[in-house]
Design a protein around this motif. Structure first.
Motif, short mmCIF file in Angstrom:
data_model
loop_
_atom_site.label_atom_id
_atom_site.label_comp_id
_atom_site.label_asym_id
_atom_site.label_seq_id
_atom_site.Cartn_x
_atom_site.Cartn_y
_atom_site.Cartn_z
N PRO A 68 16.34 -0.18 -19.09
CA PRO A 68 15.70 0.83 -19.95
C PRO A 68 14.29 1.14 -19.47
CG PRO A 68 15.73 -1.33 -21.03
CD PRO A 68 16.50 -1.48 -19.75
N MET A 69 14.14 2.31 -18.88
CA MET A 69 12.85 2.65 -18.28
C MET A 69 11.73 2.73 -19.31
SD MET A 69 13.75 5.40 -15.31
CE MET A 69 14.50 6.57 -16.44
N SER A 70 12.08 2.96 -20.58
CA SER A 70 11.04 3.05 -21.60
C SER A 70 10.29 1.74 -21.78
CB SER A 70 11.67 3.46 -22.94
OG SER A 70 12.66 2.52 -23.33
N VAL A 71 10.89 0.62 -21.30
CA VAL A 71 10.22 -0.68 -21.39
C VAL A 71 9.00 -0.73 -20.49
CG1 VAL A 71 10.52 -3.15 -20.92
CG2 VAL A 71 12.34 -1.86 -22.04
N LEU A 72 8.99 0.04 -19.40
CA LEU A 72 7.91 0.00 -18.44
C LEU A 72 6.79 0.94 -18.87
CD1 LEU A 72 10.03 0.04 -15.16
CD2 LEU A 72 9.15 -1.93 -16.41
N ALA A 73 5.65 0.35 -19.26
CA ALA A 73 4.52 1.15 -19.70
C ALA A 73 3.56 1.46 -18.57
CB ALA A 73 3.78 0.43 -20.82
N SER A 74 3.49 0.59 -17.57
CA SER A 74 2.62 0.79 -16.41
C SER A 74 3.12 -0.12 -15.29
CB SER A 74 1.16 0.48 -16.75
OG SER A 74 1.02 -0.88 -17.14
N GLY A 75 2.42 -0.13 -14.19
CA GLY A 75 2.84 -0.96 -13.06
C GLY A 75 1.68 -1.30 -12.15
N LEU A 76 1.96 -2.15 -11.17
CA LEU A 76 0.99 -2.53 -10.15
C LEU A 76 1.65 -2.38 -8.79
CD1 LEU A 76 -0.48 -5.80 -11.73
CD2 LEU A 76 -1.66 -3.61 -11.53
N ALA A 77 0.86 -2.00 -7.80
CA ALA A 77 1.37 -1.86 -6.43
C ALA A 77 0.34 -2.43 -5.47
CB ALA A 77 1.66 -0.40 -6.10
N ALA A 78 0.81 -3.16 -4.46
CA ALA A 78 -0.08 -3.77 -3.47
C ALA A 78 0.57 -3.67 -2.09
CB ALA A 78 -0.37 -5.23 -3.81
N PRO A 79 -0.23 -3.45 -1.04
CA PRO A 79 0.33 -3.33 0.31
C PRO A 79 0.71 -4.69 0.88
CG PRO A 79 -2.05 -3.13 0.38
CD PRO A 79 -1.69 -3.23 -1.07
N ILE A 80 1.80 -4.70 1.67
CA ILE A 80 2.26 -5.91 2.38
C ILE A 80 2.38 -5.55 3.85
CG2 ILE A 80 4.02 -7.70 2.54
CD1 ILE A 80 2.73 -7.73 -0.15
N PRO A 81 1.36 -5.83 4.68
CA PRO A 81 1.47 -5.51 6.12
C PRO A 81 2.60 -6.31 6.76
CG PRO A 81 -0.80 -5.98 5.49
CD PRO A 81 0.05 -6.38 4.34
N LEU A 82 3.46 -5.62 7.52
CA LEU A 82 4.57 -6.26 8.21
C LEU A 82 4.19 -6.55 9.64
CD1 LEU A 82 7.54 -4.16 6.81
CD2 LEU A 82 6.54 -6.25 5.89
N SER A 83 5.08 -7.27 10.34
CA SER A 83 4.77 -7.68 11.72
C SER A 83 4.87 -6.52 12.69
CB SER A 83 5.72 -8.80 12.14
OG SER A 83 7.07 -8.39 11.99
N SER A 84 5.72 -5.53 12.38
CA SER A 84 5.87 -4.40 13.30
C SER A 84 4.63 -3.52 13.27
CB SER A 84 7.10 -3.56 12.92
OG SER A 84 8.26 -4.35 12.95
N PRO A 85 4.16 -3.03 14.43
CA PRO A 85 2.95 -2.21 14.46
C PRO A 85 3.09 -0.96 13.59
CG PRO A 85 3.63 -2.86 16.68
CD PRO A 85 4.74 -3.23 15.76
N GLY A 86 2.07 -0.71 12.77
CA GLY A 86 2.05 0.51 11.97
C GLY A 86 2.92 0.49 10.75
N GLU A 87 3.60 -0.62 10.47
CA GLU A 87 4.48 -0.68 9.30
C GLU A 87 3.82 -1.48 8.19
OE1 GLU A 87 8.45 -1.90 9.89
OE2 GLU A 87 8.89 -0.41 11.42
N THR A 88 3.84 -0.94 6.99
CA THR A 88 3.32 -1.63 5.82
C THR A 88 4.26 -1.36 4.66
OG1 THR A 88 1.03 -1.37 6.57
CG2 THR A 88 1.38 -1.88 4.25
N ALA A 89 4.73 -2.44 4.04
CA ALA A 89 5.56 -2.30 2.84
C ALA A 89 4.64 -2.28 1.62
CB ALA A 89 6.56 -3.44 2.76
N VAL A 90 5.20 -1.92 0.48
CA VAL A 90 4.45 -1.90 -0.77
C VAL A 90 5.24 -2.69 -1.81
CG1 VAL A 90 3.47 -0.50 -2.60
CG2 VAL A 90 3.40 0.32 -0.25
N LEU A 91 4.60 -3.68 -2.40
CA LEU A 91 5.20 -4.47 -3.47
C LEU A 91 4.83 -3.84 -4.80
CD1 LEU A 91 6.78 -7.09 -4.16
CD2 LEU A 91 4.57 -8.22 -4.38
#
Length: 556
Positions: free
Chosen positions: A288-311
């Protein structure tokens, strides 16, 4: 004010202050202090509204409400609006005031919800801590239509005490929340450290991370977003206690831009309700998406050059300690980044171990089987010479000739196997290594290259192995002494093409069917790298082997 009235006021303030320090539970504190205030002031009824930054209010405490306000599970206290709440929202309610004809009581009378106990008016006092507005305190009594200035001043002083106590409790709860989150961070890090060595790929790592987040934290939703072909896709997600299936649809442009801002900031950022619900929406779940009032996001640099995931994690509406969550989430992202780097080092160790084992096996083959085959070839040649010197051809002479020929062929095959086990020459580039290998197999190899970019080690070695097998097939089956190799590089893929002008066609099918071991190995290597292999054979044009491997994005 008389001395007795002043003493009574001081006693009231002292008693309220003592009551406020008896509990760190907000609702219990408000219920207790409201009852004590009414007892000391001779009033009979009161209630407290807390109002958030968006203007939404909730009745968190009440005392001796008349039956009219208790109608239908206190519906008059939960719904609708009134003069005092509207003025609070407009920022026009700064001090304690008299309220004439309370609208909630008027509506109760109009709808005949019950007895009002002859209460028609109440005093309203804003609850605040410094400049921060928190809510409203309302008090009343039957038949009381006016509050004197001294009564309002006392209520104002009590409201300041309540507001300060509420802020103290908020800070105390925030510190408790922060401490609890850091304890969970330690447990999460230990669990991740135990399981990271069991991950065989980045996808396994992503699934492990979000699963452990769901296990150790009370965030209702967690996901890891990865960049693929210039856009973000959900790599793994976890909600309501289980991993979620991910759809193929991507994020909206607005949310993708927010993800890039998160990467550029190098810190955790707060996501709006729309942003976090957009991320959750592309997971095939019944969450139920209505449960989500807000969120947090943080970068996760990966080992491959130029690649960054987001948590990304989703926060429920009951989470009032966003700053504490954000602070711990930053530390959490750093721990995950360190674990990802640890996984990369595990891959390196495994690869080095495989290389060392191949080198050891190559040395053992060279020192044992290779030498035996060489000795067998020399012995057969010597025996053939001795038999050839007799006046009459010995019956075993032809057999010795076959033994020498077979031993030389086996020696050549063994040297090729040793070369495959222990690749040499990749330091000077893939094409140079393949050209040198082909020369060692007695082939004249012409190489071509288009495009310039670096190849990841795993892809370069995979192409090297496939090229070796293709050249072996040219030597064994094509019936020609030459081959041509082309390496075509683009931003998205690498293509290696090995061609010859040999027999091809039907004759090739007899010796190299589609289910042959060599071709199967080449196909498996290409598929393990996410690519594909194509074989085109013609009796007129020879044979062409093409392998295409997708490449990860490369930093500028």
């Amino acid at each position: 004010m008389t001395e007795q009235a002043g003493m009574q006021e001081m006693y009231t303030l002292k008693t309220i202050a003592e009551t406020l320090n008896t509990s760190n539970d907000l609702n219990l504190m408000l219920d207790t202090v409201l009852g004590k205030l009414l007892e000391l002031t001779g009033l009979t009824t009161g209630w407290v509204f807390l109002i958030d930054a968006q203007g939404d209010y909730s009745c968190v405490a009440d005392y001796s409400l008349p039956p009219a306000l208790l109608h239908h599970d206190k519906e008059p206290m939960r719904c609708g609006s009134c003069w005092c709440v509207n003025r609070f929202r407009d920022g026009r309610l700064d001090n304690a005031v008299n309220i004439i004809n309370c609208k909630r009581l008027e509506d109760a009378v109009d709808h005949q919800w019950g007895d009002t106990h002859d209460i028609t008016h109440h005093a309203t006092v804003p609850l605040r801590s410094g400049e921060k507005m928190l809510g409203l305190l309302n008090v009343a009594a039957p038949g009381k239509e006016h509050f004197s200035d001294s009564e309002l001043a006392l209520l104002q002083a009590v409201a300041y005490q309540i507001g300060s106590a509420m802020e103290r409790m908020r800070l105390y709860s925030a510190e408790q929340r922060r401490a609890d989150l850091y304890v969970r961070l330690g447990e999460f890090s230990r669990s991740l450290g135990v399981t990271v060595n069991d991950c065989n790929s980045g996808d396994d790592m992503a699934k492990t991370v979000v699963k452990l987040l769901g296990l150790h934290y009370d965030w209702p939703f967690a996901a890891l977003l990865s960049q693929k072909n210039g856009s973000f896709m959900v790599q793994a997600a976890h909600a309501h206690g289980k991993s979620e299936m991910i759809s193929t649809s991507g994020l909206s442009p607005e949310v993708e831009n927010r993800m890039y801002r998160v990467i550029d900031s190098h810190r955790a950022m707060v996501l709006s309700t729309t942003d976090i619900q957009d991320v959750s929406a592309i997971c095939n779940n019944q969450f139920p998406m209505s449960v989500l009032a807000s969120g947090l996001a943080a970068p996760i640099p990966l080992s491959s050059p130029g690649e960054t995931a987001v948590l990304v994690v989703g926060l429920g509406s009951a989470n009032d300690f966003l700053q504490a969550d954000r602070e711990v989430f930053d530390a959490l992202a750093e721990h995950i980044t360190a674990s990802w780097e640890s996984l990369r080092l595990v891959y390196k160790r495994r690869e080095l171990t495989r290389l060392e084992e191949r080198n050891r096996l190559a040395r053992d083959l060279h020192d044992s089987v290779n030498q035996i085959l060489f000795s067998l070839s020399l012995t057969a040649k010597g025996a053939e010479s001795m038999l050839a010197g007799s006046p009459q051809l010995h019956p075993a002479a032809e057999a010795m000739k076959d033994i020498r020929s077979l031993s030389q062929e086996a020696l050549k095959e063994m040297r090729a196997l040793i070369m495959q086990l222990r690749p040499a020459g990749l330091e000077s580039g893939l094409l140079s290594a393949l050209q040198e290998y082909g020369t060692g197999q007695g082939l004249q190899v012409v190489v071509h290259r288009t495009g310039m970019r670096s190849l990841p080690q795993s892809i370069e070695e995979g192409l090297w192995r496939i090229g070796q097998e293709a050249l072996n097939n040219v030597r064994k089956h094509a019936g020609v002494p030459s081959a041509e190799i082309s390496l075509q590089l683009s931003d998205q893929e690498a293509a290696l093409i090995v061609t010859d002008r040999g027999k091809g066609g039907a004759k090739r099918r007899e010796t190299l069917p589609s289910n042959s071991l060599g071709l199967s190995i080449m196909r498996e290597r290409a598929q393990s790298l996410g690519g594909r292999l194509e074989l085109v054979s013609s009796s007129r044009k020879g044979t062409s082997v093409t392998v295409v491997i997708p490449l990860p994005s490369e930093s500028v």
